[in-house]
Design a protein around this motif. Structure first.
Motif: not given
Length: 177
Positions: A41-50
């Protein structure tokens, strides 16, 4: 060492474990690494600039590195032993380079936040579609299929949270660690 980047993220339906797939920057070979939900989730949030209201653990790591006068120069994914991947974070400080042992998932999440390159040992990379059984433990690595899910690029933080909460193993296909 070969420079890699995050290619995709998925869920292994057979083990209900998340997988981050790293792809070599100038090639087709990949490195799938099975990781925990929080790191995924942390990687996904960062990749998507959330945007986040409060810093996550990996945001805190970045702040600590910078606050102590360091700079994350690079991450090395060095080996896999008995199904466990190993990585090192190389942090430059005024008094020299410090190498920190870390899990690849945490290292990747921090590297994404710091804009640091991710490097993988050449022996860990495999060609998509090939099974590799030449590591010391005789383990097979199979490339996870690209998930057929809706894009997260234009989601709000709340939509992304709902999306992650409703993912099912069958949304990602099957592959094995």
């Amino acid at each position: 060492m070969v420079e890699v980047s995050v290619s995709r993220l998925g869920l292994d339906g057979s083990s209900n474990t998340y997988v981050v797939v790293l792809r070599e920057t100038d090639g087709e070979r990949v490195l799938p690494i099975w990781i925990g939900q929080a790191e995924a989730e942390s990687i996904l949030l960062q990749i998507n600039s959330v945007p986040r209201e409060r810093p996550l653990t990996h945001d805190l790591c970045k702040t600590l590195i910078l606050g102590l006068g360091g700079e994350l120069r690079r991450v090395h994914i060095t080996k896999v032993t008995n199904g466990t991947y190993f990585a090192e974070m190389h942090i430059a400080r005024a008094d020299g380079l410090v190498t920190i042992d870390a899990r690849p998932s945490d290292s990747i999440a921090v590297a994404l936040r710091c804009g640091a390159p991710i490097l993988a040992d050449e022996s860990l990379l495999i060609t998509p579609g090939d099974e590799s059984d030449d590591d010391d433990e005789g383990e097979n690595q199979v490339i996870p299929p690209k998930p057929d899910v809706m894009s997260t690029l234009e989601m709000t933080a709340e939509q992304l949270k709902d999306h992650l909460a409703n993912l099912r193993p069958e949304d990602f296909g099957k592959f094995k660690p």
